[in-house]
Write an enzyme that holds these catalytic residues in place. Structure first.
Site, mmCIF file in Angstrom:
data_model
loop_
_atom_site.group_PDB
_atom_site.id
_atom_site.type_symbol
_atom_site.label_atom_id
_atom_site.label_comp_id
_atom_site.label_asym_id
_atom_site.label_seq_id
_atom_site.Cartn_x
_atom_site.Cartn_y
_atom_site.Cartn_z
ATOM 1 N N ARG A 37 -18.087 -2.585 11.475
ATOM 2 C CA ARG A 37 -17.152 -2.432 10.312
ATOM 3 C C ARG A 37 -16.306 -1.182 10.405
ATOM 4 O O ARG A 37 -17.077 -0.432 11.075
ATOM 5 C CB ARG A 37 -18.503 -2.316 9.106
ATOM 6 C CG ARG A 37 -18.307 -1.234 8.015
ATOM 7 C CD ARG A 37 -18.972 -0.874 7.408
ATOM 8 N NE ARG A 37 -19.034 -0.797 5.538
ATOM 9 C CZ ARG A 37 -19.192 0.652 5.667
ATOM 10 N NH1 ARG A 37 -19.748 1.330 5.710
ATOM 11 N NH2 ARG A 37 -18.406 0.471 4.185
ATOM 12 N N HIS A 93 -12.619 4.009 2.229
ATOM 13 C CA HIS A 93 -13.486 4.965 2.553
ATOM 14 C C HIS A 93 -12.515 6.554 2.132
ATOM 15 O O HIS A 93 -12.734 7.224 3.877
ATOM 16 C CB HIS A 93 -13.917 4.619 4.530
ATOM 17 C CG HIS A 93 -15.346 4.914 4.537
ATOM 18 N ND1 HIS A 93 -15.906 4.301 5.021
ATOM 19 C CD2 HIS A 93 -15.554 5.955 4.099
ATOM 20 C CE1 HIS A 93 -17.218 5.023 5.287
ATOM 21 N NE2 HIS A 93 -17.015 6.030 5.314
ATOM 22 N N GLU A 104 -18.758 3.870 -1.044
ATOM 23 C CA GLU A 104 -19.884 4.713 -1.934
ATOM 24 C C GLU A 104 -18.718 5.268 -2.799
ATOM 25 O O GLU A 104 -18.748 6.308 -2.903
ATOM 26 C CB GLU A 104 -20.060 6.003 -0.510
ATOM 27 C CG GLU A 104 -20.936 5.049 0.044
ATOM 28 C CD GLU A 104 -21.637 6.321 1.126
ATOM 29 O OE1 GLU A 104 -21.493 7.402 0.489
ATOM 30 O OE2 GLU A 104 -22.686 5.995 2.126
ATOM 31 N N ASN A 117 -25.881 1.205 1.768
ATOM 32 C CA ASN A 117 -25.985 2.115 2.112
ATOM 33 C C ASN A 117 -27.449 2.943 2.186
ATOM 34 O O ASN A 117 -27.212 3.223 1.142
ATOM 35 C CB ASN A 117 -24.706 3.449 2.652
ATOM 36 C CG ASN A 117 -23.460 2.805 2.912
ATOM 37 O OD1 ASN A 117 -23.673 1.561 3.584
ATOM 38 N ND2 ASN A 117 -22.300 3.038 2.896
ATOM 39 N N TYR A 161 -29.528 6.086 3.212
ATOM 40 C CA TYR A 161 -29.912 7.465 3.857
ATOM 41 C C TYR A 161 -31.298 8.012 3.860
ATOM 42 O O TYR A 161 -32.188 8.435 4.721
ATOM 43 C CB TYR A 161 -29.015 8.237 4.449
ATOM 44 C CG TYR A 161 -27.710 7.775 4.593
ATOM 45 C CD1 TYR A 161 -27.695 8.449 6.034
ATOM 46 C CD2 TYR A 161 -26.705 7.301 3.529
ATOM 47 C CE1 TYR A 161 -25.962 7.838 7.111
ATOM 48 C CE2 TYR A 161 -25.441 6.685 4.438
ATOM 49 C CZ TYR A 161 -25.300 6.908 6.469
ATOM 50 O OH TYR A 161 -24.375 6.566 6.837
ATOM 51 N N GLU A 175 -24.404 0.549 6.797
ATOM 52 C CA GLU A 175 -24.478 1.941 6.882
ATOM 53 C C GLU A 175 -26.429 2.443 6.997
ATOM 54 O O GLU A 175 -26.944 2.167 6.224
ATOM 55 C CB GLU A 175 -23.983 2.913 6.719
ATOM 56 C CG GLU A 175 -22.454 2.986 6.926
ATOM 57 C CD GLU A 175 -21.919 4.227 5.944
ATOM 58 O OE1 GLU A 175 -22.599 5.925 5.628
ATOM 59 O OE2 GLU A 175 -20.425 4.150 5.577
HETATM 60 C C1 GBH Z 1 -21.870 8.117 4.317
HETATM 61 O O1 GBH Z 1 -22.077 8.930 3.092
HETATM 62 C C2 GBH Z 1 -20.566 7.689 4.667
HETATM 63 O O2 GBH Z 1 -20.105 6.308 3.429
HETATM 64 C C3 GBH Z 1 -19.666 8.462 5.806
HETATM 65 O O3 GBH Z 1 -19.054 8.637 6.099
HETATM 66 C C4 GBH Z 1 -20.702 9.230 6.243
HETATM 67 O O4 GBH Z 1 -20.728 10.215 7.980
HETATM 68 C C5 GBH Z 1 -22.064 8.781 6.619
HETATM 69 O O5 GBH Z 1 -22.852 8.475 5.395
HETATM 70 C C6 GBH Z 1 -22.725 10.519 7.273
HETATM 71 O O6 GBH Z 1 -22.961 11.096 6.058
HETATM 72 O O7 GBH Z 1 -29.835 16.136 0.497
HETATM 73 O O8 GBH Z 1 -31.359 15.349 1.553
HETATM 74 O O9 GBH Z 1 -30.545 14.201 -0.658
HETATM 75 C C7 GBH Z 1 -22.885 9.220 2.436
HETATM 76 C C8 GBH Z 1 -24.181 9.645 1.531
HETATM 77 C C9 GBH Z 1 -24.668 11.393 0.276
HETATM 78 C C10 GBH Z 1 -26.276 10.341 2.022
HETATM 79 C C11 GBH Z 1 -25.585 12.738 0.894
HETATM 80 C C12 GBH Z 1 -27.592 11.335 1.658
HETATM 81 C C13 GBH Z 1 -28.175 13.572 0.600
HETATM 82 C C14 GBH Z 1 -29.049 13.817 1.673
HETATM 83 N N1 GBH Z 1 -24.942 11.201 1.717
HETATM 84 N N2 GBH Z 1 -27.436 12.590 0.656
HETATM 85 S S1 GBH Z 1 -29.885 15.097 0.988
#
Ligand code: GBH
Length: 433
Positions: free
Chosen positions: A69, A113, A158, A281, A283, A342
């Site tokens: 991707r 993006h 996103e 995505n 995290y 992601e």
């Molecule tokens: C993605 O965004 C993007 O698509 C990518 O480009 C980027 O490099 C990758 O992730 C890594 O950052 O403050 O502990 O609650 C991720 C979006 C927004 C996910 C902030 C985590 C906060 C974590 N992020 N979010 S916290």
């Protein structure tokens, strides 16, 4: 077939920002403004992928991924965001796509993006309705050239983060801090998604998806005020982007002010056109409490009691199972097949003796999250892919090169690539299927 893959994005890896007619994007502008990105880092060179793409494809071929991707830089295709295509820009992605296909790797192309042509930002960016139409024109130009060889298309990456970080809080390009005034950037991105979906289909694109980043929202307590704050946050982060696409309607946004007056008749029909998949995505989850501030009805209360990544983000693998089963519970038959487009973590990743990077914490992270995907599938969610963020250490937006997310270490002084322990682990994990 389940797709195992890796993901990247144009501004984060390509460099070559003035080559072959590429125009400036909002990220070029933003990164060059003093104080915006940590230590003044920019994507001017990044991973020099614009020149080193054959080496990067070879790394993926050896890794054994089914799919890659990547994103297409709009300002390479239309340097000022409108008009005919820049042939040299299309040629770059043409070579990349052919190179991937020679190795049997399925290209999955993201159209946006976050690197909007600066010329369109000068006319309002995603606050302007016209940007959605420009996006559809760009989508048509790209699909006309590549749809015969790219089976999977992702319109937006996103839109929540682009709206929240770029237009509401000012931490990302274009650096606006409009708080709830950023909401039109949500609608216009979604309208752009709808118009681009139609343009992609008209130009022979096979599968069309959108990628939303979603977070399970955990209320900080059972107190009704905290529950209401959590509901409001779920609406802003998750449902604002999933409901229009999957259900054809906006959630109740009254906690954020007067109704969105930029929504016109017919917009939601475009936005909710059927998709072939939903990209997710993931995290980490988010813990939310009352009260809010700055006109927002919530406070991020933070999560404690879990390991954290180098970024400080909590590591909660089961949150991915919770998220996927929650989407199924909410959307039912309206949920198309899901692709985790992601997932990954940043770690310090300094090379040790012999130049190896023994990133055991990343292996544990990926292993836990892949198990969570398997559990969600066992609980009835149709999950069809898992893409690690990221193939390479790269330009991590406002953090510059300080956060390393790659399976492959990049020495930014020499551009030397070194597969980390997690790369070898993922290779074996994929081979086992
Ligand atoms: C993605 O965004 C993007 O698509 C990518 O480009 C980027 O490099 C990758 O992730 C890594 O950052 O403050 O502990 O609650 C991720 C979006 C927004 C996910 C902030 C985590 C906060 C974590 N992020 N979010 S916290």
């Amino acid at each position: 077939m389940f797709l195992w893959g890796t993901a990247t994005a144009s501004y984060q890896i390509e460099g070559g920002v003035t080559e072959d007619g590429r125009g400036p994007s909002v990220w070029d502008t933003f990164a060059h403004e003093p104080g915006r990105v940590r230590d003044g880092h920019t994507g001017d060179v990044a991973c020099d992928h614009y020149h080193r793409w054959p080496e990067d494809i070879a790394l993926m071929a050896d890794l054994g991924v089914d799919s890659y991707r990547f994103s297409i830089a709009w300002p390479r295709i239309q340097p000022d965001g409108k008009g005919p295509a820049n042939p040299a820009g299309l040629d770059f992605y043409d070579r990349l796509v052919d190179g991937l296909r020679e190795k049997g790797i399925v290209p999955a192309a993201t159209l946006f993006h976050w690197d909007l042509p600066q010329a369109l930002q000068d006319e309002g960016g995603w606050l302007a309705r016209d940007t959605a139409s420009r996006f559809a024109d760009y989508a048509a130009l790209v699909a006309e050239r590549l749809a015969d060889r790219v089976p999977m298309w992702i319109t937006l990456n996103e839109p929540f983060v682009h709206m929240a970080f770029g237009y509401a809080m000012g931490a990302h390009a274009p650096g606006l801090a409009l708080l709830t005034g950023a909401l039109p950037a949500a609608h216009h991105q979604l309208l752009g998604h709808g118009l681009a979906t139609a343009a992609l289909r008209a130009n022979g694109a096979g599968q069309v998806l959108i990628t939303n980043n979603c977070t399970p929202v955990w209320p900080a307590s059972d107190d009704p005020a905290d529950l209401a704050a959590a509901e409001a946050y779920d609406i802003l982060h998750n449902r604002l982007f999933n409901d229009p696409v999957l259900l054809g309607r906006y959630p109740d946004l009254s906690a954020y002010g007067p109704a969105l007056d930029c929504v016109r008749d017919g917009d939601l029909d475009l936005i909710s056109a059927p998709l072939d998949g939903l990209g997710i995505n993931y995290y980490n989850p988010t813990r939310i409490a009352a009260p809010g501030g700055d006109g927002l009805p919530f406070t991020d209360a933070g999560i404690t009691g879990y390991p954290v990544t180098a970024f400080g983000w909590p590591v909660v693998p089961d949150g991915l199972r919770e998220l996927l089963t929650g989407l199924k519970a909410r959307y039912g038959d309206a949920l198309p097949p899901v692709y985790v487009t992601e997932n990954g973590c940043s770690q310090p990743d300094e090379p040790g003796p012999g130049g190896t990077v023994d990133d055991q914490a990343r292996i544990a992270y990926l292993d836990g999250h892949i198990r969570a995907v398997e559990q969600a599938a066992a609980e009835g969610v149709d999950v069809r892919g898992y893409y690690v963020w990221s193939l390479l250490d790269n330009f991590e937006w406002a953090e510059g090169y300080h956060q390393r997310f790659g399976l492959v270490h990049v020495d930014f002084a020499t551009q030397r690539r070194t597969p980390k322990a997690s790369y070898h682990w993922f290779k074996e994990r994929i081979a086992r299927r």
